[in-house]
Design a protein around this motif. Structure first.
Motif: not given
Lengths: 320, 80
Positions: A10-15, A55-61, A63-69, A167-170
Motif C-alpha cells: 500500500a505504501e513504502i517509507g524509507a531512510y 538496525t532498529s534505529d534505522l527502522c524507526v526512521k 517508519f517515520a517516513n512512512l507515517k508522513s505518507k 532501511a525501508t518499511v512497506s
C-alpha cells in the motif's frame, strides 16, 4: 472491515543515513579506475549509518517516513517483520521485538525477523502475505534494514565499493496497489560459502561465483513468474531487479530482454534487502501497474514475484 | 577442442564493446583493456556454451585467447 482487495504494497517509507563513503576516492586504493566504478560497479557513494545507530534505529526512521505518507491506527497492526542479517546487538532478542517496543506497538502485533539478504524483501512478501492469510490478519509492516557497514572490511576490494546502509518499511494490507501475485523462489545451498561472514567477522564474497549464480538463475525465475502470471515480457511495465551492481543489472537485463531504466542506487550503494523497496517507493503503482521484482544473493538464493495494481486511476489510501 | 574463431566469437558475445576479432592471441584480457567483470563474463560464456567449469585458481589463469585454447585442448570439455 473486510476488503475484497488482495494483499498488496500500500505504501513504502524509507531512510538513508546522510553520511557517505566516496567510492571514487576509495577506488584509487584498489587501483580501480573511475571508469570502472562509474560504468561497472555503478555506486559512486555508499551510505553509512551513524556510529551508534542500531538496525532498529534505522527502522524507526523509515517508519517515520512512512507515517508522513499514510496514516493508520497502530492498534490495527497484526505483524511487523524485519528482514536483516545484521541485527541489533547479537541478534537475540530479535530486532523486530526491539523495534516493536520502540514503536510502542500493542502486544497483539506479533514480531519476527527473517534472516535473508538481497532476496529477503521479495521472500518476505510471501511470508507476510501467508502469515496474514493464515492468522486472519489484515495489516503488516515489512521492514528491511541490513546495515552491512557492521561487517564490511574497507580494505576488501570485493566488498568495500558495494554495500550501503538503508532501511525501508512497506505497509502490507488489502489494497488495489501492487497486489502480491505469483512467486518463484529457490536456494542453492551448495554455493552458501560464496557470500559469508568469515572467522574475522568480515564479509567475504566470491564475486565470480555470485555473478554466475545470478546470471544463470535469475532470468529463468523471472520468466517462470511471467508465465505463472499469464503475462508476456511486453506486458510488464517495469522489471525491478536487485541492483547488486550496474554490470549485473545490465547482464540480467540483456538475458531477460529489457532495457534498464537508469541505476537508482548510485548515491547510496547496494542496500541488501532494502534495495528493491528503495526503487519501488519512487515508482507510481498506477502507472507501472504490472511489475516483476526479483532479489538474489546470500544463500545463495533468489526470490521473484509479480506485483499488479488493479486500477489505472489513483484511488485514496484506505485509512483503518 | 575449440578453434580460435570459436573463442573470438564467444568473447564477442560476452564482451560486446571489445573487438574480439582484433585481439592478439597472447595478450591477456587486462592488457587488451578488459576488466575482471569482462573476464567473468567470458568464463561464464565458456561454461554455458561448452560446459566448462573452473576453480578460482584455474579461472585466474584463463586470461587470454591462448590460455583458453590451451585449457580446452587439454581438458576436452571435462569439468575442472
Amino acid at each position: 472491515m473486510k476488503s475484497s482487495h488482495t494483499f498488496g504494497v500500500a505504501e513504502i517509507g524509507a531512510y538513508v543515513p546522510p553520511a557517505r563513503r566516496d567510492n571514487l576516492a576509495l577506488a584509487t586504493k584498489f587501483s580501480c579506475s573511475e571508469e570502472f566504478v562509474r560504468s561497472k560497479i555503478g555506486f559512486l557513494r555508499t551510505a553509512l549509518r551513524g556510529e551508534h545507530e542500531e538496525t532498529s534505529d534505522l527502522c524507526v526512521k523509515a517508519f517515520a517516513n512512512l507515517k508522513s505518507k499514510v496514516d493508520f491506527d497502530h492498534a490495527s497492526l497484526d505483524l511487523i517483520v524485519v528482514v536483516t542479517q545484521n541485527p541489533d546487538g547479537h541478534g537475540l532478542p530479535h530486532t523486530s521485538a526491539i523495534l516493536q517496543h520502540k514503536l510502542e506497538l500493542p502486544s497483539s502485533c506479533f514480531a519476527f525477523d527473517i534472516s535473508l539478504a538481497c532476496s529477503g524483501y521479495v521472500a518476505a512478501l510471501a511470508a507476510v502475505k501467508g502469515f496474514l492469510m493464515a492468522t486472519g490478519g489484515s495489516k503488516a509492516l515489512l521492514f528491511t534494514a541490513d546495515p552491512y557497514s557492521k561487517i564490511v572490511n574497507v580494505e576488501d576490494r570485493d566488498t568495500a565499493l558495494i554495500f550501503g546502509d538503508a532501511a525501508t518499511v512497506s505497509l502490507i494490507q488489502p489494497t488495489d496497489r501492487w497486489q502480491i501475485g505469483a512467486f518463484d523462489l529457490g536456494t542453492e545451498g551448495r554455493w552458501h560459502s560464496s557470500l559469508r561472514v568469515n572467522g574475522s567477522a568480515y564479509l567475504t564474497m566470491n564475486g565470480r561465483e555470485v555473478f554466475n549464480f545470478c546470471a544463470l538463475s535469475v532470468p529463468g525465475s523471472v520468466k517462470r513468474v511471467m508465465q505463472l502470471s499469464g503475462v508476456h515480457r511486453e506486458q510488464v511495465d517495469r522489471f525491478v531487479l536487485h541492483p547488486g551492481s550496474k554490470y549485473l543489472i545490465e547482464t540480467l537485463a540483456n538475458r531477460i530482454g529489457f532495457k534498464p531504466s537508469g541505476f537508482e542506487p548510485e548515491d547510496y550503494g547496494n542496500t541488501g534487502p532494502s534495495s528493491i523497496p528503495m526503487i519501488l517507493k519512487d515508482i507510481d503503482p498506477y502507472v507501472a501497474r504490472t511489475i516483476i521484482v526479483s532479489g538474489f544473493g546470500v544463500g545463495l538464493s533468489w526470490a521473484t514475484c509479480a506485483l499488479r495494481s488493479e486500477h489505472a486511476v489513483r484511488s485514496e489510501h484506505a485509512v483503518n | 577442442m575449440l578453434s580460435i574463431e570459436q573463442v573470438r566469437t564467444l568473447i564477442a558475445g560476452a564482451v560486446p564493446n571489445v573487438n574480439a576479432y582484433a585481439l592478439p592471441v597472447d595478450a591477456t584480457f587486462e592488457e587488451s583493456g578488459m576488466d575482471s567483470l569482462d573476464h567473468a563474463s567470458i568464463l561464464l560464456a565458456l561454461q554455458e556454451s561448452y560446459g566448462l567449469e573452473f576453480s578460482d585458481a584455474v579461472a585466474a589463469e584463463i586470461n587470454s585467447i591462448e590460455a583458453i585454447l590451451g585449457h580446452t585442448s587439454t581438458q576436452s570439455g571435462a569439468k575442472d
